[in-house]
Enzyme design. Structure first.
Site, PDB file in Angstrom:
ATOM      1  N   GLY A   1      -4.083  -4.409  -4.219  1.00  7.82           N
ATOM      2  CA  GLY A   1      -5.034  -3.379  -4.629  1.00  7.82           C
ATOM      3  C   GLY A   1      -4.259  -2.181  -5.107  1.00  7.82           C
ATOM      4  O   GLY A   1      -3.593  -1.521  -4.322  1.00  7.82           O
ATOM      5  N   HIS A   2      -4.285  -1.938  -6.410  1.00  7.47           N
ATOM      6  CA  HIS A   2      -3.515  -0.826  -6.965  1.00  7.47           C
ATOM      7  C   HIS A   2      -4.458   0.256  -7.461  1.00  7.47           C
ATOM      8  O   HIS A   2      -5.315   0.006  -8.300  1.00  7.47           O
ATOM      9  CB  HIS A   2      -2.617  -1.322  -8.105  1.00  7.47           C
TER      10      HIS A   2
ATOM     11  N   ASP B   1       0.811  -1.231   0.000  1.00 10.46           N
ATOM     12  CA  ASP B   1       0.000   0.000   0.000  1.00 10.46           C
ATOM     13  C   ASP B   1       0.838   1.273   0.000  1.00 10.46           C
ATOM     14  O   ASP B   1       0.427   2.300   0.535  1.00 10.46           O
ATOM     15  CB  ASP B   1      -0.959   0.033   1.214  1.00 10.46           C
TER      16      ASP B   1
ATOM     17  N   LYS C   1       2.404   2.381  -5.014  1.00 11.90           N
ATOM     18  CA  LYS C   1       3.228   1.935  -6.168  1.00 11.90           C
ATOM     19  C   LYS C   1       2.572   2.297  -7.486  1.00 11.90           C
ATOM     20  O   LYS C   1       3.243   2.551  -8.481  1.00 11.90           O
ATOM     21  CB  LYS C   1       3.439   0.411  -6.103  1.00 11.90           C
TER      22      LYS C   1
ATOM     23  N   GLN D   1       2.127  -5.928  -3.146  1.00 11.25           N
ATOM     24  CA  GLN D   1       2.469  -6.042  -1.722  1.00 11.25           C
ATOM     25  C   GLN D   1       3.772  -5.270  -1.433  1.00 11.25           C
ATOM     26  O   GLN D   1       4.067  -4.311  -2.134  1.00 11.25           O
ATOM     27  CB  GLN D   1       2.583  -7.511  -1.279  1.00 11.25           C
TER      28      GLN D   1
HETATM   29  P1  IMP Z   1      -2.598 -12.861   2.159  1.00 10.12           P
HETATM   30  O1  IMP Z   1      -1.659 -12.335   1.131  1.00 10.12           O
HETATM   31  O2  IMP Z   1      -4.047 -12.636   1.817  1.00 10.12           O
HETATM   32  O3  IMP Z   1      -2.303 -14.282   2.533  1.00 10.12           O
HETATM   33  O4  IMP Z   1      -2.363 -12.012   3.517  1.00 10.12           O
HETATM   34  C1  IMP Z   1      -1.159 -12.113   4.274  1.00 10.12           C
HETATM   35  C2  IMP Z   1      -0.767 -10.763   4.858  1.00 10.12           C
HETATM   36  O5  IMP Z   1      -0.374  -9.895   3.789  1.00 10.12           O
HETATM   37  C3  IMP Z   1      -1.903 -10.033   5.580  1.00 10.12           C
HETATM   38  O6  IMP Z   1      -1.347  -9.290   6.652  1.00 10.12           O
HETATM   39  C4  IMP Z   1      -2.448  -9.076   4.530  1.00 10.12           C
HETATM   40  O7  IMP Z   1      -3.085  -7.958   5.106  1.00 10.12           O
HETATM   41  C5  IMP Z   1      -1.154  -8.697   3.826  1.00 10.12           C
HETATM   42  N1  IMP Z   1      -1.346  -8.272   2.418  1.00 10.12           N
HETATM   43  C6  IMP Z   1      -1.523  -9.061   1.342  1.00 10.12           C
HETATM   44  N2  IMP Z   1      -1.628  -8.326   0.223  1.00 10.12           N
HETATM   45  C7  IMP Z   1      -1.487  -7.040   0.598  1.00 10.12           C
HETATM   46  C8  IMP Z   1      -1.464  -5.803  -0.114  1.00 10.12           C
HETATM   47  O8  IMP Z   1      -1.582  -5.728  -1.341  1.00 10.12           O
HETATM   48  N3  IMP Z   1      -1.279  -4.685   0.648  1.00 10.12           N
HETATM   49  C9  IMP Z   1      -1.108  -4.737   1.994  1.00 10.12           C
HETATM   50  N4  IMP Z   1      -1.120  -5.867   2.692  1.00 10.12           N
HETATM   51  C10 IMP Z   1      -1.304  -7.007   2.015  1.00 10.12           C
END
Ligand code: IMP
Length: 430
Positions: free
Chosen positions: A40-41, A13, A16, A225
């Site tokens: 989420g972009h 977040d 990017k 991420q």
């Molecule tokens: P997962 O990727 O859904 O398995 O989540 C694992 C961890 O990564 C959690 O803490 C999510 O909130 C975090 N996470 C996954 N994708 C994003 C992203 O795009 N932005 C921020 N946090 C993310």
């Protein structure tokens, strides 16, 4: 021409999308290498706000081709919905504009159900996943029983593979988690339909990218991420199951080291985190409210994918130094400088303290970040509204000092600073 890579230098977040948008203007291909629809972009172009989860956000530049690399986990249902949504916003995505790797893995409803069941079972120790089935899909990949995009090409085999996959997942769901089983034939039918629609997009994207680079085209690696969510180098176990760091781009796209040009790390000028896990500089009360915003604006700190309020705090330089190291950053892009305007005093974390010792480098290891207390430098901040600034020299002196401190402490030069959500609200280093 090289592969430039844009990575998140924090917990995701970072904004990017802003830098991807800038670099995509010069790139022929924009490629995502990891993760799935957990990302989420957001890119704002005039009145239109594009929120993308799977398709590389560079696609909004009509001259680019998007690539979804082998390192990704793709939910065909959300992919097709995203294509339809883009179309309503005036961005058509025919197969000439998007190539999906044969070797990317598929996310199914069974992966989502397992993600939810596993999080429920973790109770207080939950990871706080996005519940998109990311972890279970990568588990199947590592266990060498995953479903790949290439499996969509053979209808008869696909049905068999889906049946075996859902049957195995149902066993876990019912026996390990006391959860409801899925309707096996409904998933088969769903995937046959997805396969029919996605077949024209499937390609050997490694060859496609090699040929483009050899042909002198510019390729942009679009990170999802952030560094601290990396499976190997993040704040384990509060991480995602992929490799958001820059070396992940090579693995997740099928390219070699010689391809790499710039590696740009994007960081907010403060810190945010979604989900669980240690966060030494986390703030609450009025500072948090100020940094987070109310949720009324698209840029306020609420998850693009989940809508959850993000945890917020002061910029953490030990974490940024760490990101510079594991990514091999060549440049930094700072985002959301405008949010710090008018704060009544600010802080920045220079090091950590624990048990009478000071740590300048991130002590990631057996102990969680919870065990460290930040060592802050206090700053007076600046009152000026910077949203209209377009030239470096016009930034308030205190803001420039803040940026210099970040450069000096991270060892990486700052190339850009964003001062608002619009495309043109970006100050490039002269
Ligand atoms: P997962 O990727 O859904 O398995 O989540 C694992 C961890 O990564 C959690 O803490 C999510 O909130 C975090 N996470 C996954 N994708 C994003 C992203 O795009 N932005 C921020 N946090 C993310």
């Amino acid at each position: 021409m090289p592969l430039d890579i844009i990575v998140g230098a924090q917990w995701g977040d970072e904004g990017k999308g802003r830098m991807v948008d800038l670099f995509a203007a010069q790139a022929a291909i924009v490629a995502r290498w990891g993760g799935g629809d957990n990302a989420g972009h957001t890119v704002t172009v005039g009145e239109t706000v594009f929120k993308l989860h799977l398709i590389p956000s560079g696609i909004i530049h009509p001259h680019t081709v998007g690539v979804m690399g082998n390192g990704m986990v793709i939910n065909p249902e959300t992919l097709l919905a995203e294509m339809a949504k883009l179309e309503t916003l005036g961005v058509a995505v025919p197969p000439e504009r998007l190539r999906i790797s044969l070797n990317a893995h598929l996310i199914t409803p069974a992966h989502r159900a397992l993600d939810a069941a596993q999080e429920a079972q973790r109770g207080g120790g939950k990871i706080g996943t996005t519940l998109r089935g990311i972890g279970p899909a990568y588990v199947d990949k590592a266990a060498r029983r995953g479903l790949r995009v290439g499996d969509l090409l053979d209808e008869a085999e696909l049905a068999e593979k889906i049946r075996a996959h859902v049957a195995a997942a149902n066993q876990q769901l019912t026996q390990l988690y006391a959860a409801e089983p899925l309707d096996l034939e409904a998933v088969v039918t769903q995937f046959q339909e997805h396969a029919r629609r996605l077949r024209p997009y499937i390609a050997d994207t490694s060859v496609f990218l090699h040929e483009a680079l050899a042909d002198g085209q510019r390729v942009l690696g679009e990170g999802a991420q952030g560094t601290l969510l990396d499976l190997d180098h993040g704040t384990y176990p509060y991480v995602t199951s992929s490799h958001p760091i820059a070396p992940g781009a090579l693995l997740g796209l099928g390219l070699g080291f010689s391809a790499v040009g710039e590696v740009v790390g994007v960081t907010k000028v403060f810190q945010t985190r979604v989900g669980e896990g240690g966060f030494p500089t986390e703030q609450d009360g009025t500072v948090a409210e100020r940094l987070r915003g109310t949720g009324e604006n698209p840029w306020d700190e609420f998850g693009t994918t989940t809508g959850r309020p993000r945890r917020v705090g002061w910029l953490d330089l030990p974490l940024l130094r760490y990101a510079a190291r594991v990514n091999g950053l060549t440049k930094l892009a700072l985002t959301k400088l405008d949010i710090l305007s008018g704060l009544d005093g600010m802080k920045i974390c220079l090091a950590y303290e624990s048990g009478g010792r000071t740590y300048r480098e991130l002590p990631l290891g057996l102990r969680g970040l919870e065990d460290y207390t930040p060592v802050y430098q206090e700053l007076s901040g600046w009152a000026e509204d910077v949203r209209g600034v377009r030239a470096w020299a016009d930034l308030p002196a205190a803001a420039r000092d803040y940026i210099h401190l970040i450069e000096e402490q991270s060892g990486v030069p700052v190339g850009w600073v964003s001062v608002g959500p619009e495309r043109e609200q970006l100050v490039a280093r002269g």
